[in-house]
Motif scaffolding. Structure first.
Motif, PDB file in Angstrom:
ATOM      1  N   VAL A  95       0.866  -1.175   0.000  1.00  0.00           N
ATOM      2  CA  VAL A  95       0.000   0.000   0.000  1.00  0.00           C
ATOM      3  C   VAL A  95       0.904   1.226   0.000  1.00  0.00           C
ATOM      4  O   VAL A  95       1.845   1.309   0.780  1.00  0.00           O
ATOM      5  CB  VAL A  95      -0.921   0.016   1.231  1.00  0.00           C
ATOM      6  N   GLY A 128      -2.329   4.591   3.159  1.00  0.00           N
ATOM      7  CA  GLY A 128      -3.499   3.797   2.784  1.00  0.00           C
ATOM      8  C   GLY A 128      -4.817   4.507   2.982  1.00  0.00           C
ATOM      9  O   GLY A 128      -5.882   3.914   2.785  1.00  0.00           O
ATOM     10  N   LYS A 159      -6.214   0.951   2.187  1.00  0.00           N
ATOM     11  CA  LYS A 159      -5.897   0.062   3.300  1.00  0.00           C
ATOM     12  C   LYS A 159      -7.045  -0.907   3.546  1.00  0.00           C
ATOM     13  O   LYS A 159      -6.832  -2.126   3.701  1.00  0.00           O
ATOM     14  CB  LYS A 159      -5.611   0.869   4.567  1.00  0.00           C
ATOM     15  N   ILE A 215       0.199  -6.199   5.335  1.00  0.00           N
ATOM     16  CA  ILE A 215       0.274  -5.016   4.485  1.00  0.00           C
ATOM     17  C   ILE A 215       1.600  -4.318   4.743  1.00  0.00           C
ATOM     18  O   ILE A 215       1.979  -4.090   5.896  1.00  0.00           O
ATOM     19  CB  ILE A 215      -0.889  -4.052   4.767  1.00  0.00           C
ATOM     20  N   TYR A 248       3.958  -0.831   3.667  1.00  0.00           N
ATOM     21  CA  TYR A 248       3.704   0.533   3.222  1.00  0.00           C
ATOM     22  C   TYR A 248       4.942   1.115   2.542  1.00  0.00           C
ATOM     23  O   TYR A 248       6.066   0.920   3.002  1.00  0.00           O
ATOM     24  CB  TYR A 248       3.298   1.408   4.410  1.00  0.00           C
TER      25      TYR A 248
END
Length: 327
Positions: free
Chosen positions: A206, A210, A249, A265, A267
């Motif tokens: 992401v 997000g 997200k 996830i 970033y």
């Protein structure tokens, strides 16, 4: 009685191939055109056995010749994902300018109605939310996304000029984020990127924190909206998309839940000029076309995931095309 003929540019692409299917289903003779720089013949190989389909391997940025009558032209030839238009910026600008000019000229000579595929990217990183057709946008013309954004903005201006000066029957659709079978797993957009990472057992990437939003429309709904717009009497731009808004997200979390992956996830920094918000106001489409999306995101996501999962595993790791510049 002979079938009415329709030309669809970008026919081997994600949206173009679904439009070919729809117009054949509606009884038209479809002429598909694509230079295959981002399109894939596998998207339309099921059509080659049909008498009512023919294919031209051609770049619409060059002069277009199609013998015989044409009732409609749908101009969908263009790179549509950042991974493509950042690698082939000049071709992207040319297909939006020269390609559009050639298609409009062909429509004028054939006395055909033409629908051009614009995009929500003409709104840039919007300062108005949700985006209505009256909003003029917030676009950086010299940023990395400018080659796509400005190509589409020029395309709309050229289309309106042909309508106003030549009296050409024109339609303009502004397409918001669309997904479904035949997308490329490696095209850089959020949905195929997330599903591809899940299939490969990688963490889902992401960008930013997000919190930026997108609104995802299933391809069948989009095609229905395009079809209705083409047959309508309305010549100004119309947003076609799903107003159901979600942060990236949250969307990544939905994909994790759908795929059952154990990944997390991760970033990364937000790309330059990446839109913070994206949601269509579809009031005009509802009022003029009687259209609104029907397929829920959970239903569409499952169909899309099932399609990607059915591909050979080597497709999950297939790298993007290496484009050769001809300019």
């Amino acid at each position: 009685m002979s079938k009415q003929r329709v030309l669809i540019t970008g026919a081997a692409g994600f949206l173009g191939s679904h439009l070919c299917d729809r117009f054949i289903k509606e009884g038209y003779h479809v002429i598909g055109m694509d230079n295959l720089i981002t399109g894939d013949l596998r998207n339309i190989e099921h059509l080659f056995r049909l008498e009512q389909f023919e294919f031209y391997h051609h770049d619409v940025s060059k002069f277009i010749h199609v013998p015989g009558d044409l009732r409609f032209i749908l101009h969908f030839a263009s790179p549509a994902s950042p991974i493509d238009y950042l690698k082939i910026p000049i071709q992207t600008l040319k297909v939006g300018s020269l390609g559009t000019h050639n298609c409009l000229g062909l429509a004028k000579s054939k006395k055909a109605r033409i629908l051009v595929a614009s995009t929500s990217e003409i709104y840039g990183d919007p300062l108005v939310h949700p985006q209505t057709e009256e909003y003029w946008g917030n676009v950086n013309p010299v940023g990395p996304r400018g080659v796509y954004d400005e190509a589409k903005r020029f395309q709309e201006a050229m289309t309106m000029a042909y309508h106003n000066f030549h009296g050409l029957e024109t339609r303009i659709v502004r397409i918001f984020n669309t997904y479904g079978p035949r997308m490329r797993l490696n095209d850089g957009r959020a949905l195929p990127a997330f599903i591809g990472q899940a299939l490969r057992g990688e963490d889902l990437t992401v960008f930013g924190d997000g919190s930026q939003t997108r609104s995802f429309c299933y391809v069948d709904d989009l095609v229905e909206g395009i079809y209705r717009l083409l047959l309508s009497d309305y010549h100004l731009p119309v947003n076609i998309g799903n107003p159901s808004e979600i942060t990236l997200k949250q969307f990544a979390e939905e994909v994790i839940g759908l795929t059952g992956t154990k990944q997390k996830i991760s970033y990364k920094p937000l790309p330059v000029d990446d839109p913070k918000q994206r949601r269509p106001d579809i009031t005009r489409a509802k009022e003029i076309l009687g259209w609104e999306p029907k397929v829920s995101r959970s239903e569409g996501l499952k169909a899309t995931y099932d399609y990607f999962r059915s591909l050979p595993p080597e497709e999950w790791t297939r790298q993007p095309k290496e484009f050769v510049s001809r300019n």
